[in-house]
Design a protein around this motif. Structure first.
Motif, mmCIF file in Angstrom:
data_model
loop_
_atom_site.group_PDB
_atom_site.id
_atom_site.type_symbol
_atom_site.label_atom_id
_atom_site.label_comp_id
_atom_site.label_asym_id
_atom_site.label_seq_id
_atom_site.Cartn_x
_atom_site.Cartn_y
_atom_site.Cartn_z
ATOM 1 N N ASN A 37 4.720 11.338 8.547
ATOM 2 C CA ASN A 37 3.431 11.489 8.683
ATOM 3 C C ASN A 37 3.081 13.193 8.437
ATOM 4 N N SER A 42 -2.718 10.398 2.754
ATOM 5 C CA SER A 42 -4.268 10.097 2.837
ATOM 6 C C SER A 42 -5.096 11.207 2.162
ATOM 7 N N HIS A 79 -8.589 4.445 6.553
ATOM 8 C CA HIS A 79 -8.515 4.160 7.824
ATOM 9 C C HIS A 79 -9.533 3.587 8.606
ATOM 10 N N ASP A 150 -5.059 2.929 1.970
ATOM 11 C CA ASP A 150 -4.297 3.735 2.851
ATOM 12 C C ASP A 150 -3.930 2.722 4.027
ATOM 13 N N GLU A 151 -2.613 2.904 4.313
ATOM 14 C CA GLU A 151 -2.061 1.860 5.194
ATOM 15 C C GLU A 151 -2.908 0.509 5.459
ATOM 16 N N ALA A 154 -2.588 -1.889 8.311
ATOM 17 C CA ALA A 154 -2.844 -1.518 9.787
ATOM 18 C C ALA A 154 -3.809 -2.596 10.274
ATOM 19 N N THR A 182 1.778 2.802 2.185
ATOM 20 C CA THR A 182 2.106 1.941 3.093
ATOM 21 C C THR A 182 3.655 1.912 3.090
ATOM 22 N N HIS A 183 3.987 1.165 4.453
ATOM 23 C CA HIS A 183 5.254 0.971 4.533
ATOM 24 C C HIS A 183 5.782 -0.409 4.226
#
Lengths: 211, 217
Positions: A37, A42, A79, A150-151, A154, A182-183
């Motif tokens: 983080n 981003s 996001h 971006d993620e 989510a 991303t994870h």
């Protein structure tokens, strides 16, 4: 087509967040951006999209068909989903398509992301996951070769994540590029990984980024 | 397919319809209705100061929607979408200004003659007020958008924007009221209003666009 970042240095609020980031992604390629983080994932995506001008270095699109700015070849799924509460699901998507210069079918895009039965529902009635799916529908009805995600997983449930993986895979097979912070494994195959937690912040030369 | 600026214009019109676009006219009506209580039932006085009251009411009414003009797009990611459109960012902001004028200012222009009768303003003067508002309010819309851009993302932006905008609105107010005076040639004030509208119309989208670009950094 090839997206190249050379010695990209980006600051936010006067603080340097990214320094000397280097990568290149070919048509059909993918780049997974990882890091803790605050590492600047981003920030990197926003800079690639042209929303944050770099302090130094550049992002350029090689082999494009026209001289349009690179941002016009990019989708940024951030996001925030840009869903207007006062508009219906359909009207939200029609606006997004037209604003992005797309010509794709709205109904077919909504069907594809599982929102076909909710077309007339106001944006305010959507859950976080449904808003995310609506944002994904934008990628389909206004096709652009570069997806900056971006993620993207989510708020998506298991089926939503599977859908996203499918869309990414199809996009790459059609010659599109994907850069994602991303994870999750988004069917990236042998795509490269850029770890912003590392000092070098560049894609290792030995990694094949064509596929 | 609709071109990107037109799509944004139509979207903002639709959002205004669903989000209380008539509030400005109601506020305008309240200002006009309360004035006789404040100055007394002197019809001659009301008729004389009527154009100024109408202009002040319209000016204040244009400030009402500013806090949401760009704030909503900033909060939900809409500005990013607008920025990625295949059209100049300033042109997209221009479309937002036009939508803001259409939904906020145009109803005031239409309502002004009706409200003028409540202040015993003569028919000729009422017509001049409406015409002056039609020419002058685009300048106010542009100024308002710049103010909204400067304060977007700030917690008390809705209060700060009018403080920034009102001093810059004074020339529009002066020439606007002067253009309503039935006892004088209005060519000068009206030309000045047109000039202000054109200058602000060009500079407004550029200034607001530049401000929003800086905000992203």
């Amino acid at each position: 087509m090839r997206l190249v970042a050379e010695a990209l240095t980006v600051a936010r609020g006067g603080t340097v967040i990214l320094e000397n980031v280097v990568f290149a992604v070919e048509s059909g390629g993918a780049l997974s951006v990882i890091g803790p983080n605050g590492a600047g994932k981003s920030t990197l995506l926003r800079s690639i999209a042209g929303l944050l001008p770099p302090l130094s270095g550049e992002v350029r699109l090689e082999g494009a068909d026209n001289d349009a700015p690179p941002r016009e070849s990019m989708h940024l799924l951030g996001h925030l989903d840009a869903v207007k509460s006062g508009l219906s699901v359909r009207r939200n998507l029609i606006f997004a398509r037209d604003a992005l210069g797309g010509e794709g079918g709205v109904s077919s895009a909504l069907d594809r992301v599982g929102l076909g039965s909710l077309e007339e529902l106001p944006g305010s009635a959507l859950s976080a996951g449904q808003k995310r799916r609506l944002a994904l529908a934008r990628l389909l009805c206004a096709p652009r070769p570069i997806w900056l995600l971006d993620e993207p997983t989510a708020a998506l449930d298991i089926r939503g994540q599977a859908l996203l993986s499918e869309l990414v895979e199809e996009h790459r097979k059609a010659g599109g590029m994907v850069i994602a912070a991303t994870h999750a494994d988004l069917a990236f195959g042998r795509g490269a990984t850029l770890d912003l937690g590392l000092a070098s912040r560049s894609v290792p030369a030995e990694v094949d980024i064509d596929a | 397919m609709t071109c990107p600026p037109a799509a944004l214009f139509l979207r903002d019109l639709a959002l205004a319809r669903s989000g209380g676009a008539g509030l400005g006219v109601v506020f305008f009506l309240l200002v006009v209705t309360l004035t006789p209580f404040a100055v007394g039932p002197d019809l001659a006085l009301l008729g004389r100061i009527g154009p100024a009251i109408l202009w002040l009411g319209a000016l204040l009414a244009t400030l009402l929607g500013l806090d949401r003009l760009l704030q909503a797009d900033h909060e939900d990611g809409g500005l990013d979408l607008i920025f990625l459109a295949p059209a100049p960012f300033e042109l997209m902001i221009g479309a937002k200004i036009l939508a803001h004028w259409t939904t906020t200012c145009l109803p005031l222009v239409i309502a002004a003659p009706l409200f003028g009768m409540m202040l015993d303003v003569g028919p000729e003067t009422t017509l001049r007020v409406a015409l002056a508002l039609l020419v002058g309010t685009p300048a106010l819309a542009c100024l308002g958008t710049v103010g909204a851009a400067l304060t977007v993302g700030l917690r008390r932006g809705g209060l700060l924007a009018p403080v920034l905008i009102l001093p810059l609105s004074v020339p529009v107010l002066i020439f606007g009221v002067a253009a309503c005076d039935p006892g004088r040639d209005v060519t000068g004030p009206m030309s000045a209003l047109v000039g202000l509208a054109l200058v602000y119309g060009v500079l407004g989208p550029i200034a607001a666009g530049a401000t929003l670009r800086l905000l992203r950094e």
